[in-house]
Enzyme design. Structure first.
Site, mmCIF file in Angstrom:
data_model
loop_
_atom_site.group_PDB
_atom_site.id
_atom_site.type_symbol
_atom_site.label_atom_id
_atom_site.label_comp_id
_atom_site.label_asym_id
_atom_site.label_seq_id
_atom_site.Cartn_x
_atom_site.Cartn_y
_atom_site.Cartn_z
ATOM 1 N N ARG A 91 0.840 -1.195 0.000
ATOM 2 C CA ARG A 91 0.000 0.000 0.000
ATOM 3 C C ARG A 91 0.882 1.253 0.000
ATOM 4 O O ARG A 91 1.947 1.277 0.647
ATOM 5 C CB ARG A 91 -0.842 -0.034 1.281
ATOM 6 C CG ARG A 91 -1.824 1.086 1.463
ATOM 7 C CD ARG A 91 -2.932 1.030 0.490
ATOM 8 N NE ARG A 91 -4.092 1.801 0.905
ATOM 9 C CZ ARG A 91 -5.105 2.088 0.093
ATOM 10 N NH1 ARG A 91 -5.090 1.675 -1.159
ATOM 11 N NH2 ARG A 91 -6.142 2.764 0.529
ATOM 12 N N THR A 364 -9.964 0.231 -9.813
ATOM 13 C CA THR A 364 -8.876 -0.549 -9.229
ATOM 14 C C THR A 364 -8.836 -1.806 -10.072
ATOM 15 O O THR A 364 -9.627 -1.946 -10.993
ATOM 16 C CB THR A 364 -9.219 -0.805 -7.759
ATOM 17 O OG1 THR A 364 -9.214 0.447 -7.107
ATOM 18 C CG2 THR A 364 -8.282 -1.749 -7.058
ATOM 19 N N ASN A 384 -6.224 4.142 -7.154
ATOM 20 C CA ASN A 384 -7.403 4.695 -6.503
ATOM 21 C C ASN A 384 -8.452 5.067 -7.547
ATOM 22 O O ASN A 384 -9.135 4.204 -8.048
ATOM 23 C CB ASN A 384 -7.079 5.869 -5.573
ATOM 24 C CG ASN A 384 -8.237 6.119 -4.615
ATOM 25 O OD1 ASN A 384 -9.077 5.234 -4.423
ATOM 26 N ND2 ASN A 384 -8.317 7.280 -4.015
ATOM 27 N N ASP A 406 -7.859 8.238 0.295
ATOM 28 C CA ASP A 406 -8.373 7.133 1.119
ATOM 29 C C ASP A 406 -8.181 7.391 2.613
ATOM 30 O O ASP A 406 -8.739 6.670 3.445
ATOM 31 C CB ASP A 406 -7.716 5.799 0.734
ATOM 32 C CG ASP A 406 -8.505 5.077 -0.359
ATOM 33 O OD1 ASP A 406 -9.641 5.478 -0.633
ATOM 34 O OD2 ASP A 406 -7.975 4.109 -0.929
ATOM 35 N N SER A 435 -7.657 0.907 3.352
ATOM 36 C CA SER A 435 -8.137 0.418 2.056
ATOM 37 C C SER A 435 -9.362 -0.469 2.238
ATOM 38 O O SER A 435 -9.632 -0.966 3.337
ATOM 39 C CB SER A 435 -7.030 -0.400 1.393
ATOM 40 O OG SER A 435 -7.490 -1.004 0.205
ATOM 41 N N SER A 436 -10.085 -0.664 1.152
ATOM 42 C CA SER A 436 -11.179 -1.641 1.143
ATOM 43 C C SER A 436 -10.814 -2.875 0.326
ATOM 44 O O SER A 436 -11.625 -3.786 0.185
ATOM 45 C CB SER A 436 -12.427 -1.019 0.505
ATOM 46 O OG SER A 436 -12.853 0.093 1.232
ATOM 47 N N GLY A 456 -13.604 -1.550 -6.980
ATOM 48 C CA GLY A 456 -14.911 -0.962 -6.664
ATOM 49 C C GLY A 456 -14.940 -0.102 -5.420
ATOM 50 O O GLY A 456 -16.005 0.126 -4.852
HETATM 51 O O1 DON Z 1 -7.931 0.989 -1.476
HETATM 52 C C1 DON Z 1 -9.094 1.279 -1.683
HETATM 53 O O2 DON Z 1 -10.012 0.886 -1.009
HETATM 54 C C2 DON Z 1 -9.421 2.144 -2.887
HETATM 55 N N1 DON Z 1 -8.304 2.972 -3.206
HETATM 56 C C3 DON Z 1 -9.845 1.279 -4.016
HETATM 57 C C4 DON Z 1 -10.241 2.075 -5.209
HETATM 58 C C5 DON Z 1 -11.050 1.342 -6.165
HETATM 59 O O3 DON Z 1 -11.406 0.217 -6.003
HETATM 60 C C6 DON Z 1 -11.420 2.140 -7.342
HETATM 61 N N2 DON Z 1 -12.336 1.520 -8.149
HETATM 62 N N3 DON Z 1 -12.658 0.551 -8.509
#
Ligand code: DON
Length: 556
Positions: A91, A364, A384, A406, A435-436, A456
């Site tokens: 990350r 992502t 992101n 984030d 993060s997710s 997502g």
């Molecule tokens: O780490 C995260 O949760 C976000 N930066 C993820 C971004 C993302 O999934 C964008 N779209 N699909």
């Protein structure tokens, strides 16, 4: 729908998309046909799942610039043939010069334009360090793994219709956020089949090929990043780059009805959210309620709401804050959490400040890989937002992330995914933003069974949750589990996001229970690999790529 039983040779100027693939020796599912094919070729050439994951990620950095990256970061969750579980955290980190209130004006109002676009939005990239951290688990030389990406960048490849649309849609942003127009900007519109050549990116990849991680974090590439930062008033320094380290961390691993579910620990909320959500439904016999019935969807919405409320309050980088992971995942706590759940009636989220989710940003990317030896690798990586900060490092040809968004720029202020946070996810120098991302591996009888993940934003954990429930509880095929309509609740805003094709009868029934809805064009792009065993031997490997994009499954 085409089913490829072979892993086709890569022809970058002519290729087609396959949504399913089956083989005995290995499989790759990713967001782009050329990247999946590169990964599959590496498996065929004697590489294992780790090698294929590295080559696929590098290829994605070339053929899928909206999300594939070397200027971003990601997470890897893997299970080896020897039964070892591995997670690698690469990350991005907040630069040393960042500070808690850096995205607030003098009156304390958030400056989201700065956390979301341009130079100041970038965290210190982690991807290249992550690739090298995973490389010792592979078998082939890094030199060989990066060569396909170099070829694709140098000789070019034909872009898909979706890529052409996406590049055209971002043209004004590329002009706005770059001091020197990048290769993605041209005078006429992009169209399907146009060749995209990225000479500067090829040169950067060659420096990495020759010098290893230092070819990115030091020397010429670092200098180009630093120059870019100076031109655009960003704050990633040479020291930030030199000091960046990817980290192996102990996985989140839990039992669900005899399956072992393995996920990413902090600084991703993904693994813990998955554990909370799965454990909150475990005793409630969701299978008997049926797929997409008001009862099963309501139960899943309510566990999502509760888990995401905890995310906002407690979750952040454990190198900096104490996250009560043990409590949050304990049986007692989760039972208590569900004690106010009323079947047939919506629980209300305490509305602090409803967030605006940005439905445009679904960029992502996830890849799932399995090999014949029984190694599986699940990787989610990101810039992101789509094309990250939209800033390309001039002379080096790659996009920088906008991952700083984030963080919680201010308590209660929603980020671009509508996620709110507090102290646990406040900005601090060197800290990783929450993060997710939820790269996941499921074991059955201690052997790899599923490899799952998706992009997502905040919808990632709920999409993985639904995919697992669809397969483990509703007995769906991976293809159905991925493609059937998805829904999502994240506590705030207090509404259920649904895909356009979500059944209206279920929506009507839930409206009567007190739920409100927001329609989305799509939720996630999930890639699943399922490994079927015959005793101690792999019978076959099924790979599925989401219908929602150019996603492609390859196997042999
Ligand atoms: O780490 C995260 O949760 C976000 N930066 C993820 C971004 C993302 O999934 C964008 N779209 N699909």
């Amino acid at each position: 729908m085409a089913i490829s039983h072979v892993c086709a040779q890569v022809n970058p100027y002519q290729y087609s998309i396959s949504k399913t693939a089956e083989g005995k020796n290995g499989a790759v599912s990713s967001a782009h046909p050329l990247a999946s094919m590169v990964g599959c070729e590496i498996l065929k050439a004697g590489g294992n799942a780790f090698d294929a994951a590295i080559a696929t990620q590098l290829a994605l950095a070339v053929v899928y610039p909206g999300a594939g990256n070397i200027g971003g970061g990601g997470f890897l969750v893997a299970h080896t043939k020897k039964g070892k579980t591995i997670t690698i955290d690469y990350r991005e980190k907040a630069p040393a010069a960042s500070s808690r209130n850096m995205y607030l004006d003098q009156n304390g109002n958030p400056l989201l334009e700065m956390s979301q676009n341009g130079h100041l939005a970038s965290g210190v990239p982690g991807t290249v360090a992550g690739l090298f951290k995973s490389h010792p688990y592979g078998k082939l030389s890094f030199d060989k793994l990066i060569q396909p990406a170099i070829d694709l960048a140098e000789k070019g490849f034909a872009i898909t219709a979706a890529e052409a649309r996406s590049l055209n849609g971002s043209k004004s942003a590329f002009i706005k956020y770059n001091t020197i127009p990048p290769v993605f900007v041209k005078s006429t519109s992009w169209k399907e089949g146009d060749t995209l050549i990225q000479t500067e990116l090829a040169a950067t990849l060659k420096r990495i090929q020759q010098e290893g991680a230092k070819g990115f974090y030091e020397g010429e590439t670092a200098r180009l990043i630093f120059e870019e930062m100076k031109r655009g008033k960003g704050n990633v320094s040479l020291d930030d780059l030199k000091n960046y380290q990817a980290v192996e961390r102990p996985a989140i691993s839990f039992d669900y009805k005899g399956y072992t579910i393995i996920g990413m620990p902090m600084p991703s909320s993904g693994g813990l959210l998955m554990q909370q959500m799965m454990k909150m439904i475990e005793s409630r016999n969701i299978a008997s309620m049926g797929f997409h019935t008001p009862a099963s969807v309501q139960l899943m919405i309510e566990v999502e709401r509760r888990a995401y409320a905890d995310r906002a309050e407690f979750m952040g980088d454990q190198d900096f804050v104490r996250v009560p992971v043990k409590t949050l995942s304990s049986k007692k706590y989760l039972e208590k959490r569900m004690s106010d759940f009323i079947p047939g009636k919506a629980t209300s989220s305490d509305v602090v400040k409803p967030g605006n989710i940005n439905p445009e940003s679904e960029e992502t990317t996830h890849l799932s890989v399995a090999d014949a030896e029984g190694n599986v690798v699940s990787v989610t990586t990101t810039l992101n937002g789509g094309y990250g900060s939209k800033t390309v490092v001039a002379g080096a040809g790659f996009l920088l992330n906008n991952e700083m968004d984030d963080f919680s720029v201010k308590p209660g202020v929603p980020n671009m995914f509508g996620a709110v946070g507090k102290e646990a996810n406040a900005i601090a120098p060197g800290k990783r933003m929450l993060s997710s991302m939820t790269p996941t591996v499921v074991l059955k009888n201690k052997k790899p069974f599923l490899v799952v993940g998706t992009p997502g934003g905040t919808t990632i954990p709920t999409s993985v949750f639904q995919t697992l429930v669809n397969i483990l509880e509703f007995n769906q095929s991976p293809l159905d589990a991925v493609n059937l309509p998805k829904f999502h609740h994240q506590w705030l805003p207090d509404q259920v996001a649904i895909e356009n094709d979500f059944p209206s009868t279920v929506q009507d029934a839930l409206s009567k229970m007190g739920y409100s809805f927001q329609k989305r064009n799509q939720i996630g792009r999930t890639e699943v690999i399922k490994i079927n065993w015959q005793g101690k031997k792999i019978k076959n490997i099924e790979a599925v790529a989401d219908k929602r994009g150019d996603d492609h499954a390859a196997a042999y």
